[in-house]
Scaffold this active site. Structure first.
Site, PDB file in Angstrom:
ATOM      1  CG  HIS A   8      52.314 -39.036-111.914  1.00 29.30           C
ATOM      2  ND1 HIS A   8      52.149 -40.387-112.093  1.00 29.30           N
ATOM      3  CD2 HIS A   8      52.947 -38.590-113.035  1.00 29.30           C
ATOM      4  CE1 HIS A   8      52.674 -40.751-113.254  1.00 29.30           C
ATOM      5  NE2 HIS A   8      53.160 -39.667-113.856  1.00 29.30           N
ATOM      6  CG  HIS A  12      54.564 -35.588-115.820  1.00 29.65           C
ATOM      7  ND1 HIS A  12      55.816 -36.069-115.508  1.00 29.65           N
ATOM      8  CD2 HIS A  12      53.808 -36.671-116.083  1.00 29.65           C
ATOM      9  CE1 HIS A  12      55.809 -37.384-115.575  1.00 29.65           C
ATOM     10  NE2 HIS A  12      54.598 -37.789-115.938  1.00 29.65           N
ATOM     11  NE  ARG A  47      55.815 -43.092-111.132  1.00 31.48           N
ATOM     12  CZ  ARG A  47      55.933 -41.782-111.346  1.00 31.48           C
ATOM     13  NH1 ARG A  47      55.977 -41.311-112.562  1.00 31.48           N
ATOM     14  NH2 ARG A  47      56.017 -40.934-110.343  1.00 31.48           N
TER      15      ARG A  47
END
Lengths: 274, 210
Positions: free
Chosen positions: A195, A197, A192
């Site tokens: 990032h 959320h 991933r």
């Protein structure tokens, strides 16, 4: 939405007698409101086989479209009475494993950042007083979640969760650290990108949205099977936080701007009058 | 004066921020205690109705089941429903006896069974005077779900109201309407409605776009 935010728009409605009325767009919670339909070619499809978990968790039947959504879909919760803590939007301060530590005693490890942006609707109108929530991994790419068993250690001074209400002009802000990338089981070696959320309510359950913010320039973005559930590169651009040196603080933190665009509301006063 | 169509809608509209999956760790952000995090002063939880709320107090329970028939153990649900009088209480206030909004989750700890403590909603009136049968709107977020799935829970002891509900009747397949009907049981002396959500395949739950 960089470069596109500064304009106004008024709903144009044709009356029974053919006259065209220009109307201010009000808040929803009103049977005459409609939201701009969701563009399902823009959002990721439910079944996106490159993201393997979606294969068994995606409906095979078509969605049933409510051409005339009701009050049950048009209304939504207002969180202005939810009591927020003083550090709910400050992830540098809002968690310590050792309760004896507080303030600058025991800051989390990682790049200090300010994450901020504006919640607007599709017409560019600010969405004030709406609940924005976020969660993230720590600087090593580990979540403080009992299901996360990644090798990277937990940070004793980092919880990874924040929330706030947007202000009267739609602005929200969090202070946090930049999360690390992490590996996950999808392809043999999937990672991933860093990032955060981000969850936003908007004025109605019709505007409810959960997304992820990526960081401008991250080379892992185009490799990510979850990012690649999106078919339009411009959609990926809507999820990329931009480095904003003007809002960065000298000798303190970098700033990333991430605007959230929720569905726009339009009035349809005359359609129920036959 | 300009024609409405003289400005194509697409050119005047910003694109909505695109959705991404809430992922496996959604609980640390939206259901802290289930992730093992200490709760904050006020959290949005699975209890919509407090003791003083007017109406029949009930539980809603169920599982989320994937296309293999396996129970999903990392889903987050959001409920939105009217009170016993069919009115939405939009101002979320934990001091109020009833809130129209709540969150629950299916996790390994509760064996994949989500639960809301609420009350039975009243029928909700439409602008034209028709009434929708009592129902609860549910949104499902999880790893592998790229944009939330939206459904409605109806009640099996409201047969006449269900038969007249304009939304249920908007579902073309009569067979599929049945996927939205929760079944009444009694659990620990309390009325409870079971509603399993099948994401895919046989008995797939109806999901709405609105």
């Amino acid at each position: 939405m960089s470069g596109r935010e500064a304009f106004t728009w008024q709903a144009v409605v044709v009356g029974e007698n053919g006259a065209i009325d220009e109307l201010e767009r009000p808040m929803p919670h009103n049977d005459d409101t409609r939201f701009v339909p969701r563009d399902h070619n823009w959002h990721p499809p439910a079944h996106a086989p490159g993201y393997k978990t979606s294969v068994a968790r995606s409906p095979r039947q078509a969605l049933v479209s409510l051409v005339a959504p009701t009050r049950s879909e048009l209304a939504g919760p207002d969180f202005t009475s939810l009591r927020l803590g003083p550090h709910d939007n400050d992830l540098l301060l809002n968690f310590r494993e050792d309760p004896a530590l507080a303030g600058t005693a025991g800051l989390p490890i990682g790049e200090r950042i300010l994450l901020f942006g504006r919640v607007v609707d599709q017409f560019g109108k600010p969405v004030p007083q709406t609940l924005v929530e976020m969660w993230q991994a720590n600087a090593g790419g580990r979540y403080r979640h009992k299901k996360d068993r990644y090798l990277a250690p937990l940070d004793p001074n980092f919880g990874g969760v924040g929330r706030c209400l947007s202000d009267a002009d739609g602005w929200y802000r969090f202070r946090t650290i930049k999360p690390g990338p992490y590996p996950w089981p999808n392809d043999v070696n999937s990672w991933r990108p860093a990032h955060i959320h981000v969850s936003v309510m908007g004025p109605s359950i019709s505007t409810r949205l959960i997304t992820q913010m990526y960081f401008e320039g991250d080379p892992l973005i185009p490799l990510c099977p979850i990012v690649n559930t999106l078919r339009d590169p411009e959609a990926v651009a809507t999820m990329t936080g931009r480095l904003d040196m003007a809002r960065s603080r000298s000798m303190d933190c970098l700033a990333y701007r991430f605007d959230l665009v929720v569905r726009g509301a339009v009035q349809t006063y005359f359609e129920n009058q036959g | 004066m300009h024609q409405p169509n003289s400005r194509p809608l697409a050119d005047t509209l910003l694109k909505e921020t695109a959705s991404q999956t809430a992922g496996p760790y959604v609980h640390i952000g939206l259901a802290l205690e289930l992730a093992g995090l200490p709760p904050r002063d006020e959290e949005i939880g699975p209890r919509l109705a407090g003791d003083g709320a007017k109406g029949e107090h009930i539980d809603l329970v169920g599982r989320v089941i994937d296309g293999n028939g396996d129970t999903v153990r990392d889903a987050l649900l959001e409920a939105w429903q009217a009170d016993a009088d069919g009115e939405y209480q939009c101002q979320f206030d934990l001091a109020a006896p009833f809130n129209s909004f709540g969150r629950s989750a299916a996790t390994a700890e509760n064996d994949g069974e989500w639960r809301f403590a609420t009350l039975k909603p009243g029928a909700v009136a439409l602008a034209d005077g028709r009434r929708m049968a009592p129902h609860v709107n549910l949104a499902i977020f999880a790893r592998g779900i790229n944009i939330q799935l939206q459904t409605r829970l109806y009640f099996d002891d409201e047969e006449a109201a269900n038969a007249a509900c304009p939304i249920l009747n908007a579902i073309e397949s009569v067979t599929r309407r049945q996927t939205l009907i929760a079944t009444r049981e009694t659990r620990e002396g309390r009325p409870c409605y079971r509603f399993d959500i099948r994401l895919q395949g046989e008995g797939e739950t109806v999901f709405f776009d609105f």
